[in-house]
Design a protein around this motif. Structure first.
Motif, PDB file in Angstrom:
ATOM      1  N   GLN A  92       0.687  -1.122  -0.138  1.00 24.94           N
ATOM      2  CA  GLN A  92       0.104  -0.020   0.039  1.00 24.94           C
ATOM      3  C   GLN A  92       0.980   1.189   0.132  1.00 24.94           C
ATOM      4  O   GLN A  92       0.539   2.255  -0.703  1.00 24.94           O
ATOM      5  N   ALA A  93       1.921   1.079   0.843  1.00 26.06           N
ATOM      6  CA  ALA A  93       2.944   2.325   0.607  1.00 26.06           C
ATOM      7  C   ALA A  93       3.343   2.578  -0.517  1.00 26.06           C
ATOM      8  O   ALA A  93       3.772   3.773  -0.943  1.00 26.06           O
ATOM      9  N   ILE A  94       3.858   1.544  -1.449  1.00 19.41           N
ATOM     10  CA  ILE A  94       4.500   1.778  -2.754  1.00 19.41           C
ATOM     11  C   ILE A  94       3.234   2.327  -3.591  1.00 19.41           C
ATOM     12  O   ILE A  94       3.542   3.088  -4.476  1.00 19.41           O
ATOM     13  N   THR A  95       2.210   1.698  -3.530  1.00 22.91           N
ATOM     14  CA  THR A  95       1.021   2.361  -4.324  1.00 22.91           C
ATOM     15  C   THR A  95       0.850   3.917  -3.939  1.00 22.91           C
ATOM     16  O   THR A  95       0.573   4.473  -4.989  1.00 22.91           O
ATOM     17  N   LEU A  96       1.171   4.232  -2.907  1.00 22.00           N
ATOM     18  CA  LEU A  96       1.024   5.444  -2.436  1.00 22.00           C
ATOM     19  C   LEU A  96       2.271   6.457  -3.235  1.00 22.00           C
ATOM     20  O   LEU A  96       1.758   7.616  -3.467  1.00 22.00           O
ATOM     21  N   VAL A  97       3.498   6.049  -3.229  1.00 19.14           N
ATOM     22  CA  VAL A  97       4.342   6.831  -3.838  1.00 19.14           C
ATOM     23  C   VAL A  97       4.351   6.893  -5.377  1.00 19.14           C
ATOM     24  O   VAL A  97       4.802   7.563  -5.923  1.00 19.14           O
ATOM     25  N   ALA A 104      13.844  -8.151  -2.430  1.00 16.18           N
ATOM     26  CA  ALA A 104      12.985  -7.432  -3.154  1.00 16.18           C
ATOM     27  C   ALA A 104      13.094  -7.428  -4.557  1.00 16.18           C
ATOM     28  O   ALA A 104      14.340  -6.903  -5.042  1.00 16.18           O
ATOM     29  N   VAL A 105      12.497  -7.944  -5.245  1.00 16.15           N
ATOM     30  CA  VAL A 105      12.269  -7.626  -6.866  1.00 16.15           C
ATOM     31  C   VAL A 105      11.161  -6.561  -7.343  1.00 16.15           C
ATOM     32  O   VAL A 105      10.231  -6.557  -7.389  1.00 16.15           O
ATOM     33  N   LEU A 106      12.047  -5.387  -8.135  1.00 16.37           N
ATOM     34  CA  LEU A 106      11.372  -4.358  -8.591  1.00 16.37           C
ATOM     35  C   LEU A 106      11.256  -4.360 -10.249  1.00 16.37           C
ATOM     36  O   LEU A 106      12.460  -4.205 -10.402  1.00 16.37           O
ATOM     37  N   ALA A 107      10.397  -4.887 -10.697  1.00 15.91           N
ATOM     38  CA  ALA A 107      10.285  -5.227 -12.104  1.00 15.91           C
ATOM     39  C   ALA A 107       9.747  -3.919 -12.708  1.00 15.91           C
ATOM     40  O   ALA A 107       8.636  -3.644 -12.674  1.00 15.91           O
ATOM     41  N   VAL A 108      10.732  -3.219 -13.401  1.00 19.21           N
ATOM     42  CA  VAL A 108      10.071  -2.005 -14.321  1.00 19.21           C
ATOM     43  C   VAL A 108       9.520  -2.550 -15.636  1.00 19.21           C
ATOM     44  O   VAL A 108      10.131  -3.147 -16.523  1.00 19.21           O
ATOM     45  N   ASP A 109       8.208  -2.351 -15.698  1.00 18.92           N
ATOM     46  CA  ASP A 109       7.435  -2.795 -16.921  1.00 18.92           C
ATOM     47  C   ASP A 109       7.417  -1.428 -17.803  1.00 18.92           C
ATOM     48  O   ASP A 109       6.895  -0.433 -17.413  1.00 18.92           O
ATOM     49  N   PRO A 110       7.671  -1.784 -19.118  1.00 15.07           N
ATOM     50  CA  PRO A 110       7.332  -0.835 -20.065  1.00 15.07           C
ATOM     51  C   PRO A 110       6.116  -0.259 -20.082  1.00 15.07           C
ATOM     52  O   PRO A 110       5.097  -0.804 -20.339  1.00 15.07           O
ATOM     53  N   THR A 111       5.786   1.177 -20.052  1.00 16.58           N
ATOM     54  CA  THR A 111       4.492   1.816 -20.228  1.00 16.58           C
ATOM     55  C   THR A 111       4.284   2.026 -21.766  1.00 16.58           C
ATOM     56  O   THR A 111       5.077   2.729 -22.183  1.00 16.58           O
ATOM     57  N   SER A 112       3.132   1.785 -22.219  1.00 10.60           N
ATOM     58  CA  SER A 112       2.688   2.295 -23.465  1.00 10.60           C
ATOM     59  C   SER A 112       2.672   3.543 -23.627  1.00 10.60           C
ATOM     60  O   SER A 112       2.062   4.057 -23.114  1.00 10.60           O
ATOM     61  N   HIS A 144      12.845   7.605 -12.299  1.00 10.45           N
ATOM     62  CA  HIS A 144      13.777   8.150 -11.391  1.00 10.45           C
ATOM     63  C   HIS A 144      13.261   8.217 -10.059  1.00 10.45           C
ATOM     64  O   HIS A 144      13.840   7.895  -8.816  1.00 10.45           O
ATOM     65  N   ARG A 145      11.769   8.797  -9.848  1.00  8.79           N
ATOM     66  CA  ARG A 145      11.181   8.692  -8.499  1.00  8.79           C
ATOM     67  C   ARG A 145      10.827   7.613  -7.838  1.00  8.79           C
ATOM     68  O   ARG A 145      10.916   6.896  -6.832  1.00  8.79           O
ATOM     69  N   LYS A 146       9.793   6.892  -8.847  1.00 11.11           N
ATOM     70  CA  LYS A 146       9.095   5.909  -8.284  1.00 11.11           C
ATOM     71  C   LYS A 146       9.927   4.627  -7.902  1.00 11.11           C
ATOM     72  O   LYS A 146       9.485   4.041  -6.839  1.00 11.11           O
ATOM     73  N   THR A 147      10.737   4.372  -8.833  1.00 10.48           N
ATOM     74  CA  THR A 147      11.532   3.111  -8.381  1.00 10.48           C
ATOM     75  C   THR A 147      12.534   3.400  -7.221  1.00 10.48           C
ATOM     76  O   THR A 147      12.730   2.518  -6.349  1.00 10.48           O
ATOM     77  N   ARG A 148      13.160   4.442  -7.273  1.00 12.93           N
ATOM     78  CA  ARG A 148      13.975   4.776  -6.071  1.00 12.93           C
ATOM     79  C   ARG A 148      13.077   4.630  -4.642  1.00 12.93           C
ATOM     80  O   ARG A 148      13.671   4.408  -3.682  1.00 12.93           O
ATOM     81  N   GLU A 149      12.008   5.417  -4.677  1.00 15.03           N
ATOM     82  CA  GLU A 149      11.266   5.746  -3.453  1.00 15.03           C
ATOM     83  C   GLU A 149      10.762   4.140  -3.022  1.00 15.03           C
ATOM     84  O   GLU A 149      10.552   3.860  -1.892  1.00 15.03           O
ATOM     85  N   THR A 150      10.419   3.324  -4.004  1.00 13.30           N
ATOM     86  CA  THR A 150       9.992   2.171  -3.758  1.00 13.30           C
ATOM     87  C   THR A 150      10.994   1.219  -3.208  1.00 13.30           C
ATOM     88  O   THR A 150      11.105   0.513  -2.359  1.00 13.30           O
ATOM     89  N   MET A 151      12.445   1.476  -3.654  1.00 14.82           N
ATOM     90  CA  MET A 151      13.641   0.805  -3.054  1.00 14.82           C
ATOM     91  C   MET A 151      13.800   1.201  -1.592  1.00 14.82           C
ATOM     92  O   MET A 151      14.151   0.482  -0.819  1.00 14.82           O
ATOM     93  N   MET A 152      13.438   2.459  -1.352  1.00 19.38           N
ATOM     94  CA  MET A 152      13.786   2.612  -0.100  1.00 19.38           C
ATOM     95  C   MET A 152      12.694   2.260   0.914  1.00 19.38           C
ATOM     96  O   MET A 152      13.130   2.004   2.073  1.00 19.38           O
ATOM     97  N   LEU A 153      11.398   2.272   0.591  1.00 18.60           N
ATOM     98  CA  LEU A 153      10.490   1.564   1.209  1.00 18.60           C
ATOM     99  C   LEU A 153      10.811  -0.104   1.621  1.00 18.60           C
ATOM    100  O   LEU A 153      10.637  -0.619   2.890  1.00 18.60           O
ATOM    101  N   CYS A 154      11.168  -0.660   0.591  1.00 21.21           N
ATOM    102  CA  CYS A 154      11.707  -1.970   0.747  1.00 21.21           C
ATOM    103  C   CYS A 154      13.227  -1.962   1.788  1.00 21.21           C
ATOM    104  O   CYS A 154      12.751  -3.131   2.509  1.00 21.21           O
ATOM    105  N   GLU A 155      13.788  -1.158   1.437  1.00 19.40           N
ATOM    106  CA  GLU A 155      15.005  -1.398   2.525  1.00 19.40           C
ATOM    107  C   GLU A 155      14.489  -1.086   4.101  1.00 19.40           C
ATOM    108  O   GLU A 155      14.852  -1.762   4.746  1.00 19.40           O
ATOM    109  N   ALA A 156      13.699  -0.226   3.970  1.00 17.57           N
ATOM    110  CA  ALA A 156      13.197   0.017   5.310  1.00 17.57           C
ATOM    111  C   ALA A 156      12.380  -0.977   6.164  1.00 17.57           C
ATOM    112  O   ALA A 156      12.161  -1.358   7.261  1.00 17.57           O
TER     113      ALA A 156
END
Length: 382
Positions: free
Chosen positions: A73-78, A135-143, A181-193
């Protein structure tokens, strides 16, 4: 029909009607039943129960406790672009800041068909069995046409997704203000925490994303296939200079000797390139993610890399530079967003575009006119 029979039929019809079932009326005979339509009651409207929005404290405590539901839910928030969500997300991240930065961040890229998902699943499962939390962050391509994403990486890593020490989050690469830049980095921070000490970032494998991911990980891994001669022809030198290791996957069966030949060719090529990390020699390796062969060797290479770069200080220098680059990227994204959202720019841009397309105005003159109009408007507001 006798009076008694009529009475019994009426009682039977009333009973059926009270049960909500279609009733056979007196005036409809057996042959005419198909033409009789019983009106149905409209279904009761479904109650929509809105989930109460969590407080900053609830997000922070849930993430620190390793609650995967609250982490998701926190990742969805960021990831949200709503201004109120972005403000709340920044408060949550600020509270979690003392608890981030303790993981090893590994980027994984590769040509289509190289088996990125298979490798990540085998590698992640191996690490989980070694006692790590992955934690696996799979960056999917956006159309670029629809804005939609497939987000299918979780379904391709079923075994890893079920592991209690793993967390997989597919995320769209597009979006306003920051994107990867923002979303993956901030998701990474949440996973580390949340206590995940290994972060794997899978790129979409198409051009610019590799440069973006290189700027947010410690170790960058390129997955390749056999047939190195053809692969080297199609591989951009810029990508090769970004990676800290190349792994020739699918080195099994009849393909094993070909993989070794490809490894040799890659190593010869890498010898003439500047290494991506000062003090580290980029080399090629082989593995079979399907059979699990070479996975442990790859982990030992990464451990050696981390130890070597921490001793030399390069590891920490890179982390500091990444924070600085992230700040600059965010500033650029913010300025660009504000510029194109300005009413003056929105009004003048289509006309200037048409002037450029028709050849009536040079591009440089159109750009200058647009920027000057924007600055005049901004100057008048100050």
């Amino acid at each position: 029909m006798s009076g008694e029979e009529k009475r019994r039929e009426q009682e039977s019809g009333q009973s059926a009607a009270s049960d909500g079932q279609p009733r056979h009326p007196e005036w409809a005979d057996d042959n005419g039943l198909s033409s009789y339509v019983q009106a149905e009651r409209p279904p009761a409207p479904k109650r929509v129960v809105r989930r109460k929005e969590r407080s900053v404290e609830e997000y922070v405590q849930g993430v620190l406790a390793g609650d995967r539901t609250i982490l998701a839910q926190a990742i969805t928030l960021v990831e949200s672009n709503a201004s109120r969500h972005m403000d709340l997300a920044q408060q949550v991240l600020n509270e979690l800041l003392p608890h981030v930065g303790r993981s090893i961040r590994i980027g994984v890229t590769g040509v289509p068909g190289a088996g990125k998902s298979t490798f990540i699943e085998a590698f992640g499962t191996f690490l989980c069995e070694q006692g790590h939390r992955v934690a696996v962050l799979a960056v999917d391509p956006t159309s670029s046409l629809t804005g939609g994403s497939i987000l299918g990486d979780k379904t391709r890593m079923e075994a890893l997704a079920r592991h209690p020490h793993a967390f997989i989050r597919p995320s769209p690469s597009g979006g306003a203000l920051g994107g990867v830049h923002r979303k993956t980095r901030e998701t990474m921070m949440l996973c580390e925490a949340a206590g995940y000490d290994i972060i794997l970032v899978e790129t979409v494998g198409v051009g610019q994303s590799e440069f973006v991911v290189r700027g947010m990980v410690d170790f960058f891994l390129l997955l390749a296939l056999t047939g190195a001669g053809d692969e080297l022809q199609g591989m951009k030198r810029g990508i090769m200079e970004l990676v800290d290791a190349i792994v020739i996957n699918k080195a099994d069966g009849d393909n094993k000797e070909k993989a070794k030949a490809a490894q040799k060719e890659y190593n010869q090529f890498l010898h003439y390139l500047r290494p991506a990390t000062p003090g580290w020699e980029t080399k090629a390796y082989t593995c079979s993610a399907l059979l699990g062969e070479g996975i442990a060797d790859m982990w030992r290479v990464i451990q050696t890399f981390v130890k070597t770069t921490k001793q030399s200080g390069v590891f920490f220098d890179r982390r500091r530079q990444q924070q600085k680059d992230w700040m600059h990227a965010m500033i650029k994204e913010y300025v660009e967003t504000r510029f194109f959202a300005d009413p003056v720019v929105k009004e003048k841009l289509p006309m200037l575009e048409n002037s450029v397309i028709s050849g009536a105005k040079p591009v440089t003159a159109a750009v200058r006119e647009l920027i000057e109009a924007y600055e005049r408007k901004r100057g008048g507001e100050l």
